[in-house]
Design a protein around this motif. Structure first.
Motif, PDB file in Angstrom:
ATOM      1  N   UNK A  27       0.961  -1.295   0.079  1.00 17.40           N
ATOM      2  CA  UNK A  27      -0.003   0.005  -0.041  1.00 17.40           C
ATOM      3  C   UNK A  27       0.791   1.205  -0.123  1.00 17.40           C
ATOM      4  N   UNK A  28       0.633   2.111  -1.087  1.00 21.39           N
ATOM      5  CA  UNK A  28       1.557   3.246  -1.142  1.00 21.39           C
ATOM      6  C   UNK A  28       0.737   4.489  -1.115  1.00 21.39           C
ATOM      7  N   UNK A  29       1.103   5.391  -0.306  1.00 21.38           N
ATOM      8  CA  UNK A  29       0.488   6.533  -0.349  1.00 21.38           C
ATOM      9  C   UNK A  29       0.495   7.116   1.253  1.00 21.38           C
ATOM     10  N   UNK A  30       0.304   8.605   1.360  1.00 16.23           N
ATOM     11  CA  UNK A  30       0.614   9.096   2.827  1.00 16.23           C
ATOM     12  C   UNK A  30      -0.700   9.498   3.474  1.00 16.23           C
ATOM     13  N   UNK A  31      -0.664   9.683   4.811  1.00 17.10           N
ATOM     14  CA  UNK A  31      -1.433  10.036   5.411  1.00 17.10           C
ATOM     15  C   UNK A  31      -2.166   8.886   6.098  1.00 17.10           C
ATOM     16  N   UNK A  32      -1.537   7.542   6.279  1.00 12.50           N
ATOM     17  CA  UNK A  32      -2.682   6.569   6.997  1.00 12.50           C
ATOM     18  C   UNK A  32      -2.066   6.564   8.365  1.00 12.50           C
ATOM     19  N   UNK A  33      -3.374   6.454   9.218  1.00  8.01           N
ATOM     20  CA  UNK A  33      -3.047   6.572  10.705  1.00  8.01           C
ATOM     21  C   UNK A  33      -2.132   5.482  11.497  1.00  8.01           C
ATOM     22  N   UNK A  34      -1.535   5.652  12.491  1.00  9.72           N
ATOM     23  CA  UNK A  34      -0.984   4.531  13.127  1.00  9.72           C
ATOM     24  C   UNK A  34      -1.542   3.347  13.790  1.00  9.72           C
ATOM     25  N   UNK A  35      -3.071   3.530  13.614  1.00  8.98           N
ATOM     26  CA  UNK A  35      -4.042   2.872  14.237  1.00  8.98           C
ATOM     27  C   UNK A  35      -4.319   1.561  13.456  1.00  8.98           C
ATOM     28  N   UNK A  36      -3.787   1.667  12.199  1.00 12.21           N
ATOM     29  CA  UNK A  36      -4.226   0.735  11.155  1.00 12.21           C
ATOM     30  C   UNK A  36      -3.370  -0.520  11.593  1.00 12.21           C
ATOM     31  N   UNK A  37      -3.865  -1.822  11.422  1.00  9.19           N
ATOM     32  CA  UNK A  37      -3.368  -2.951  11.813  1.00  9.19           C
ATOM     33  C   UNK A  37      -2.765  -3.517  10.575  1.00  9.19           C
TER      34      UNK A  37
END
Length: 258
Positions: free
Chosen positions: A222-232
């Protein structure tokens, strides 16, 4: 053959693809316009998050390009060009877009157009009473409303929103930037490229993350910015924070299915 046109575009970004899909579309579109013999000036608001290392195309060679800090100063500097151009096109999500549209309309350009690369988001926001970059009262001001969504939404814009003329202008891509190399090594089985968005995340979960959990023998990215740290993230899902267009060709080749 269409006579050469002089077009001014005021868009979210051309120089930086970080965190937005607008730059990719504008780059392909402007390259195509140049190949057809048209002249284009792209004006972009200089903002911190698109500067420095995030500015992956600081000097485009397929159009005239200018960064600006001050809206009033930009309009004064380019007033003659804006009034003489065959078309002035404002893009969605442009900073201070509502003020910009009002001031451009007051200048009475030959044709004032709006290019909505976010049509569903725009309409949902207007329905909720939010006017982030275009106001509901401004929709009838445009000679042409260009929408990256086609079909029934075009009729809706004209029938319900007061748009004079709605036309589809779908997002475009530069084939030379995304052509894969069949001889290159393949690294992943499935990949997704896109900035994080709350409304897109359930689909990403269903179509990529859950399959990754079920198939630990396969590789995903998965490439791209702004993903939160809460994603497992499953262990077999590689993360790339930002993939600029110059690096996309090699990466999409590696992403091809084995």
């Amino acid at each position: 053959m269409t006579p050469p046109l002089d077009i001014v575009i005021l868009g979210l970004s051309l120089s930086s693809s970080w965190g937005n899909g607008h730059a990719t579309t504008f780059r392909a579109l402007l390259k195509g316009l140049r190949e057809e013999g048209h002249r284009v000036l792209f004006l972009e608001r200089d903002v911190p998050w698109y500067s420095g290392p995030n500015r992956d195309l600081p000097e485009p060679d397929f159009c005239e390009f200018d960064l600006y800090d001050d809206l009033g100063g930009m309009l004064a500097a380019h007033r003659a060009r804006l009034r003489a151009a065959d078309a002035v096109i404002v893009g969605s999500y442009v900073p201070d877009g509502i003020e910009l549209i009002d001031r451009l309309a007051a200048m009475r350009p030959r044709q004032l157009c709006f290019y909505d690369i976010d049509t569903p988001v725009t309409l949902a926001a207007l329905d909720a009473g939010r006017e982030d970059y275009v106001a509901a009262r401004q929709l009838p001001l445009f000679d042409i409303y260009l929408s990256f969504s086609g079909g029934e939404v075009l009729d809706h814009l004209e029938r319900e929103r007061g748009v004079r003329r709605a036309e589809a202008l779908y997002c475009s891509v530069d084939p030379t930037a995304y052509e894969s190399d069949p001889a290159a090594a393949k690294r992943w089985d499935l990949g997704y490229l896109g900035t994080y968005s709350d409304d897109r995340q359930p689909t990403l979960e269903a179509l990529l993350l859950e399959p990754a959990r079920r198939r630990p023998d396969l590789g995903f990215v998965v490439a791209g910015p702004m993903y939160p740290d809460t994603i497992d993230w499953p262990p077999n899902v590689e993360r790339i924070d930002h993939l600029p267009p110059p690096a996309t060709r090699a990466s999409t080749t590696r992403n091809a299915s084995r």
